[in-house]
Design an enzyme around this catalytic site. Structure first.
Site, PDB file in Angstrom:
ATOM      1  N   THR A 103      40.849  73.472  51.781  1.00 36.03           N
ATOM      2  CA  THR A 103      40.469  74.883  51.701  1.00 36.03           C
ATOM      3  C   THR A 103      40.958  75.533  50.410  1.00 36.03           C
ATOM      4  OG1 THR A 103      40.437  75.116  54.114  1.00 36.03           O
ATOM      5  CG2 THR A 103      40.656  77.132  52.824  1.00 36.03           C
ATOM      6  N   GLN A 139      34.770  75.348  54.822  1.00 40.99           N
ATOM      7  CA  GLN A 139      35.503  76.439  54.202  1.00 40.99           C
ATOM      8  C   GLN A 139      35.252  76.385  52.690  1.00 40.99           C
ATOM      9  OE1 GLN A 139      36.822  74.120  56.183  1.00 40.99           O
ATOM     10  NE2 GLN A 139      38.006  75.047  57.828  1.00 40.99           N
ATOM     11  N   ASP A 189      35.892  84.065  59.363  1.00 40.45           N
ATOM     12  CA  ASP A 189      37.242  84.320  58.832  1.00 40.45           C
ATOM     13  C   ASP A 189      37.197  84.630  57.337  1.00 40.45           C
ATOM     14  OD1 ASP A 189      38.077  83.562  61.406  1.00 40.45           O
ATOM     15  OD2 ASP A 189      38.386  81.489  60.803  1.00 40.45           O
ATOM     16  N   TYR A 216      33.508  86.075  62.326  1.00 38.75           N
ATOM     17  CA  TYR A 216      34.795  86.755  62.447  1.00 38.75           C
ATOM     18  C   TYR A 216      35.093  87.355  61.074  1.00 38.75           C
ATOM     19  CZ  TYR A 216      34.967  83.134  66.085  1.00 38.75           C
ATOM     20  OH  TYR A 216      34.659  82.289  67.121  1.00 38.75           O
ATOM     21  N   ARG A 250      40.791  87.480  64.369  1.00 40.12           N
ATOM     22  CA  ARG A 250      41.540  86.600  65.261  1.00 40.12           C
ATOM     23  C   ARG A 250      42.800  86.155  64.524  1.00 40.12           C
ATOM     24  NH1 ARG A 250      37.972  80.991  65.603  1.00 40.12           N
ATOM     25  NH2 ARG A 250      37.523  80.740  63.365  1.00 40.12           N
ATOM     26  N   TRP A 252      45.453  83.940  62.861  1.00 34.86           N
ATOM     27  CA  TRP A 252      45.586  82.589  62.311  1.00 34.86           C
ATOM     28  C   TRP A 252      47.060  82.214  62.198  1.00 34.86           C
ATOM     29  CZ3 TRP A 252      45.453  81.128  56.515  1.00 34.86           C
ATOM     30  CH2 TRP A 252      45.432  79.730  56.370  1.00 34.86           C
TER      31      TRP A 252
END
EC number: 3.1.1.11
Length: 338
Positions: A103, A139, A189, A216, A250, A252
């Protein structure tokens, strides 16, 4: 009557401000360099510099190292869309020497140099998910920040999963970033990390990835000792996704770190119908109720107040302002407010 004698006292010589190195990047060869990375490499270590980037698309990974603080990147077009700095790798993209990028390694731009200031340009990760079905770890970071005292003014951040990774140099280290009048888009995310990141009058757009849920917005991993995580102030949350299909966030916990007690606070912002009445959700085994999620005086069709939406009191909101989040021990004030 005696005449007074006045002696002329020469004014102290003005001390000129230190000159900053100025470089120009132009893809057509009319500037000092044809790539952004070449211009950064040309800045002597520790010397402040202004790098102007002429309109065009500049492909290739860009890294601003810790030894090169106080760099300013200025887009020289009429709008942020005129200057695009981009790359196209994802977490699962194979590296030339074996393995995959991961990532962090997928980032089109990585910022380790403190005091960076960016104005009027676009950062993007152009990884094409549809063209690479063989890559499952998708990602694809447009910008990864790990330094302190960063300012992004009228900047666009484009990507899909994990567009903007606001981080710090290590767990427990506070790094602050201020985003003013910026545009951020993505799906999963796409604003995440442990930095103190303030989004002031920004436009946050969730893409529709045609799945359930559709996405998200945030995935904070704020360290327990840091009182400020992700703060959105007078911003707009929009989407082309169906109503109620996108979560605001959310929690992490990188490597299952129990000290990562993520914080996302959204205040005085407009929230579209893509956000459901219960806007926060769990991340694996980590329940959202144990994170620091809250709202304050939001409006719009997606801003319904329900028992699943913690609200700050007026007294609590006074402690979670733009200035308070960024001030730190050194009194940093990038907003220019008194």
């Amino acid at each position: 009557m005696r005449r007074r004698m006045f002696l002329a006292i020469p004014a102290a010589a003005a001390i000129p401000a230190p000159r900053r190195l100025r470089l120009t990047v132009a893809a057509d060869g009319t500037g000092d360099h044809t790539s952004v990375q070449a211009a950064i490499d040309a800045v002597p270590a520790g010397e402040p510099a202004i790098i102007g980037v002429r309109p065009g698309t500049y492909l290739g990974q860009v890294i601003i190292p810790a030894g090169k603080p106080m760099i300013e990147l200025r887009g020289l077009g009429r709008s942020p869309a005129d200057v695009v700095i981009a790359d196209d790798r994802a977490n699962g993209t194979p590296k030339p020497d074996g393995g995959t990028w991961g990532t962090s390694g997928s980032a089109s731009v990585t910022v380790d140099g403190a005091g960076l200031r960016v104005t009027r340009l676009t950062f993007a990760n152009l990884f094409d998910e549809a063209a690479h079905p063989e890559i499952t770890n998708r990602q694809a970071v447009a910008v990864l920040t790990r330094a302190d005292r960063l300012v992004f003014d009228r900047v666009r951040f484009l990507g899909n999963q994990d567009t903007l990774y606001v981080n710090s140099s290590a767990a427990g280290v506070i790094a602050r970033a201020y985003f003013r009048d910026c545009y951020v888009e993505g799906d999963v995310d796409f604003i995440f990390g442990r930095a103190t990141a303030v989004f002031d009058r920004c436009h946050i757009h969730s893409l529709n990835r045609a799945s359930t849920p559709a996405g998200y917005v945030t995935a904070p991993s704020t360290d327990r000792t840091n009182p400020y995580g992700l703060l959105f102030h007078r911003s707009r949350f929009t989407s082309d996704a169906p109503p109620g299909s996108v979560f605001l966030g959310r929690p992490w916990h990188p490597s299952q770190d129990p000290e990562a007690i993520g914080q996302t606070i959204i205040r005085e912002s407009w929230i579209g119908a893509h956000i459901p009445a219960a806007p926060w959700t769990d991340f694996g085994t980590w329940p959202w109720e144990e994170a620091r999620f809250a709202e304050y005086r939001n409006t719009g069709p997606g801003a319904t107040v329900t028992p699943d939406r913690p609200q700050l009191t007026r007294e609590e909101a006074a402690a979670y302002t733009v200035d308070a989040a960024l001030r730190g021990a050194d009194g940093w004030n990038p907003c220019g407010r008194g």
